[in-house]
Write an enzyme that holds these catalytic residues in place. Structure first.
Site, PDB file in Angstrom:
ATOM      1  N   GLY A  24     -14.942  -8.315  13.641  1.00  0.00           N
ATOM      2  CA  GLY A  24     -15.874  -7.825  12.625  1.00  0.00           C
ATOM      3  C   GLY A  24     -15.467  -6.475  12.059  1.00  0.00           C
ATOM      4  O   GLY A  24     -14.471  -5.866  12.490  1.00  0.00           O
ATOM      5  N   ALA A  25     -16.276  -5.985  11.103  1.00  0.00           N
ATOM      6  CA  ALA A  25     -15.982  -4.710  10.438  1.00  0.00           C
ATOM      7  C   ALA A  25     -15.974  -3.555  11.444  1.00  0.00           C
ATOM      8  O   ALA A  25     -15.097  -2.680  11.401  1.00  0.00           O
ATOM      9  CB  ALA A  25     -17.021  -4.459   9.338  1.00  0.00           C
ATOM     10  N   SER A  27     -13.935 -17.644  15.738  1.00  0.00           N
ATOM     11  CA  SER A  27     -12.662 -16.913  15.643  1.00  0.00           C
ATOM     12  C   SER A  27     -11.798 -17.066  16.893  1.00  0.00           C
ATOM     13  O   SER A  27     -10.680 -16.538  16.920  1.00  0.00           O
ATOM     14  CB  SER A  27     -12.916 -15.415  15.406  1.00  0.00           C
ATOM     15  OG  SER A  27     -13.491 -15.222  14.156  1.00  0.00           O
ATOM     16  N   ARG A  61     -31.595   0.034  22.357  1.00  0.00           N
ATOM     17  CA  ARG A  61     -31.694   1.456  21.976  1.00  0.00           C
ATOM     18  C   ARG A  61     -32.987   2.108  22.436  1.00  0.00           C
ATOM     19  O   ARG A  61     -32.993   3.269  22.838  1.00  0.00           O
ATOM     20  CB  ARG A  61     -31.561   1.608  20.446  1.00  0.00           C
ATOM     21  CG  ARG A  61     -30.159   1.393  19.945  1.00  0.00           C
ATOM     22  CD  ARG A  61     -30.091   1.582  18.442  1.00  0.00           C
ATOM     23  NE  ARG A  61     -28.802   1.130  17.936  1.00  0.00           N
ATOM     24  CZ  ARG A  61     -28.622   0.596  16.738  1.00  0.00           C
ATOM     25  NH1 ARG A  61     -29.650   0.456  15.914  1.00  0.00           N
ATOM     26  NH2 ARG A  61     -27.427   0.219  16.361  1.00  0.00           N
ATOM     27  N   CYS A  97     -26.179   3.802  12.484  1.00  0.00           N
ATOM     28  CA  CYS A  97     -25.275   4.700  11.752  1.00  0.00           C
ATOM     29  C   CYS A  97     -26.016   5.795  10.976  1.00  0.00           C
ATOM     30  O   CYS A  97     -25.596   6.953  10.960  1.00  0.00           O
ATOM     31  CB  CYS A  97     -24.395   3.896  10.794  1.00  0.00           C
ATOM     32  SG  CYS A  97     -25.276   2.568   9.961  1.00  0.00           S
ATOM     33  N   GLN A 125     -26.820   3.845   1.427  1.00  0.00           N
ATOM     34  CA  GLN A 125     -25.968   3.239   2.439  1.00  0.00           C
ATOM     35  C   GLN A 125     -24.943   2.277   1.845  1.00  0.00           C
ATOM     36  O   GLN A 125     -25.258   1.435   1.001  1.00  0.00           O
ATOM     37  CB  GLN A 125     -26.831   2.520   3.486  1.00  0.00           C
ATOM     38  CG  GLN A 125     -27.712   3.495   4.250  1.00  0.00           C
ATOM     39  CD  GLN A 125     -28.549   2.877   5.355  1.00  0.00           C
ATOM     40  OE1 GLN A 125     -29.699   3.268   5.504  1.00  0.00           O
ATOM     41  NE2 GLN A 125     -28.019   1.961   6.135  1.00  0.00           N
ATOM     42  N   SER A 127     -20.600  -1.789   3.687  1.00  0.00           N
ATOM     43  CA  SER A 127     -19.895  -2.121   4.937  1.00  0.00           C
ATOM     44  C   SER A 127     -20.843  -2.071   6.131  1.00  0.00           C
ATOM     45  O   SER A 127     -20.568  -2.702   7.153  1.00  0.00           O
ATOM     46  CB  SER A 127     -18.703  -1.185   5.163  1.00  0.00           C
ATOM     47  OG  SER A 127     -19.133   0.161   5.099  1.00  0.00           O
ATOM     48  N   HIS A 135     -21.962   6.331   4.319  1.00  0.00           N
ATOM     49  CA  HIS A 135     -23.387   6.484   4.029  1.00  0.00           C
ATOM     50  C   HIS A 135     -23.656   7.943   3.607  1.00  0.00           C
ATOM     51  O   HIS A 135     -23.106   8.883   4.203  1.00  0.00           O
ATOM     52  CB  HIS A 135     -24.238   6.205   5.274  1.00  0.00           C
ATOM     53  CG  HIS A 135     -24.323   4.764   5.673  1.00  0.00           C
ATOM     54  ND1 HIS A 135     -23.697   3.734   5.007  1.00  0.00           N
ATOM     55  CD2 HIS A 135     -25.025   4.169   6.694  1.00  0.00           C
ATOM     56  CE1 HIS A 135     -23.978   2.575   5.596  1.00  0.00           C
ATOM     57  NE2 HIS A 135     -24.774   2.818   6.620  1.00  0.00           N
ATOM     58  N   ASN A 188     -19.734   5.354   7.864  1.00  0.00           N
ATOM     59  CA  ASN A 188     -20.689   4.614   8.692  1.00  0.00           C
ATOM     60  C   ASN A 188     -20.023   3.735   9.745  1.00  0.00           C
ATOM     61  O   ASN A 188     -20.604   3.451  10.786  1.00  0.00           O
ATOM     62  CB  ASN A 188     -21.586   3.738   7.796  1.00  0.00           C
ATOM     63  CG  ASN A 188     -20.780   2.869   6.850  1.00  0.00           C
ATOM     64  OD1 ASN A 188     -20.019   3.382   6.026  1.00  0.00           O
ATOM     65  ND2 ASN A 188     -20.925   1.567   6.955  1.00  0.00           N
TER      66      ASN A 188
END
Ligand code: NAP
Ligand code: 3JN
Length: 346
Positions: free
Chosen positions: A15-16, A43, A102, A131, A158, A161, A251, A324
């Site tokens: 992923g990114a 993948s 979180r 982010c 934002q 991405s 961002h 970000n």
């Protein structure tokens, strides 16, 4: 640094965010003994390059973590919720980029420049904040320590991405399509999984993540609650409006902050200029201020347009920009891993 090397897994490696984690691990010469790159079944079998070596992607499964010392997760909250308990059971330190844990009271939520000491209070999992929260608290921490903070009003701008690799493709496709005079059909944004889609090219979308019953979006509530948890101060009044803009990386945030005590602008500038992870770019005379094009690819948080409010003498306005995918995700996670291994090695 000593010679001890660690078995590392990257979950969501295709992923990114995962791509940036792998790039940083290589760039920082993270002491890796064995690297596992994990994704979904989609993948599995693909290959990635790491330090000029070819690594084969495997499907992330509960048993993937045997023998893994550190796992960096960025494959979405559902994957973290399912796999992190198995990884902890296997003795793996999990550094989680998702929202899954979180707000869990047993999981430290860490930005090293702000509450790095929390890294060592983990019970198997350390959470990386959102982010938009990370770059804001990096910029505000030096002011909090010196003057206290009573209120924060933040509006975000934002980059796409933040919504993943497919959102980047969507912005590129729509932009090219509109310039070519084609009709575009929005497919991903505001958020995969939502029924209504909106155009992002040549537009801004005032919605990031799902709406909650109180009219805020989940992204906005993340910023509010995470800021209070990281600062260790639930008394800070935070309000947030999160907006997607047609920018690929970086961002930006317009932040109004009310401090608890009087301040001199000179002191504010000096604090920001010397704060860890902050670069002050603020010279109206030469039109210097932070922008996403300059922040892209950098690990720092850039702060500018710093000015006292015209009506509230304890109010400050500022403009804060960061990549970000780096400080907002991959770099913060790798930084946590580096600080944790540094302590293990004495
Ligand atoms: P992305 O480009 O869409 O990549 C998603 C990654 O997750 C891919 O590697 C994908 O593998 C993998 N994945 C998806 N479903 C999976 C499954 N069931 N099991 C294992 N792997 C799976 O998204 P991204 O931008 O990298 O973001 C990924 C996650 O990171 C987000 O969902 C979010 O939780 C977190 N994130 C956090 C921040 C932050 O603010 N700290 C910022 C951005 C993202 P395939 O190639 O097999 O599809
Ligand atoms: O949209 C952005 O700019 C940041 C997105 C973060 C994100 C996207 C999908 C799922 C998160 C996050 O980190 O909070 C999550 C999630 O983990 O819930």
């Amino acid at each position: 640094m000593s010679q001890k090397r660690w078995n590392v897994a990257v979950v969501g490696a295709t992923g990114a965010v995962g791509e940036q984690i792998l790039r940083l691990l290589a760039e920082r010469e993270f002491p890796i003994a064995q690297l596992k790159v994990l994704s979904s079944a989609r993948s599995a079998g693909k290959t990635l390059q790491f330090n000029n070596e070819t690594v084969t992607v495997e499907e992330a499964q509960p048993e993937s973590f045997h023998g893994v010392d550190i796992a960096l997760f960025s494959a979405g909250g559902d994957v973290s919720r399912e796999l992190i308990p198995h990884a902890i059971q296997a003795g793996t330190l999990c550094i989680d980029n998702t929202n899954a844990f979180r707000m869990d009271p047993n999981t430290p939520l860490v930005v090293p420049e702000v509450n790095g000491q929390e890294i060592f209070n983990h019970k198997g999992c350390i959470a990386n904040p959102n982010c938009s929260t990370i770059q804001m608290v990096v910029a505000l921490k030096p002011l909090y320590d010196r003057f206290g903070i009573s209120k924060i009003i933040v509006s975000t701008y934002q980059a796409v991405s933040g919504a993943g690799a497919r959102a980047i493709e969507e912005l590129n496709r729509q932009t090219a399509g509109i310039i070519a005079g084609d009709l575009v059909t929005p497919d991903i944004l505001p958020s995969a999984g939502l029924p209504v889609k909106h155009q992002i090219a040549f537009n801004v979308i005032p919605q990031i993540d799902k709406f909650q019953d109180n009219g805020f979006t989940l992204e906005e509530l993340k910023m509010i609650k995470e800021t209070q948890k990281i600062m260790g101060d639930p008394s800070i009044k935070v309000t947030s409006t999160c907006v997607r803009v047609p920018v690929v990386y970086g961002h930006s945030e317009s932040i109004y902050v009310e401090l608890k005590s009087d301040f001199e602008m000179e002191d504010v500038r000096e604090l920001l200029a010397n704060a860890p992870g902050v670069v002050l770019v603020d010279d109206p005379a030469t039109q210097q201020y932070p922008m996403p094009v300059h922040a892209t690819g950098k690990n720092d948080t850039f702060v500018g347009r710093v000015r006292r409010d015209l009506y509230e003498p304890r109010g400050l306005n500022m403009w804060v920009v960061s990549d970000n995918l780096l400080k907002g995700a991959a770099w913060n996670a790798v930084q946590i891993a580096e600080q944790w291994i540094a302590k293990q090695e004495g």
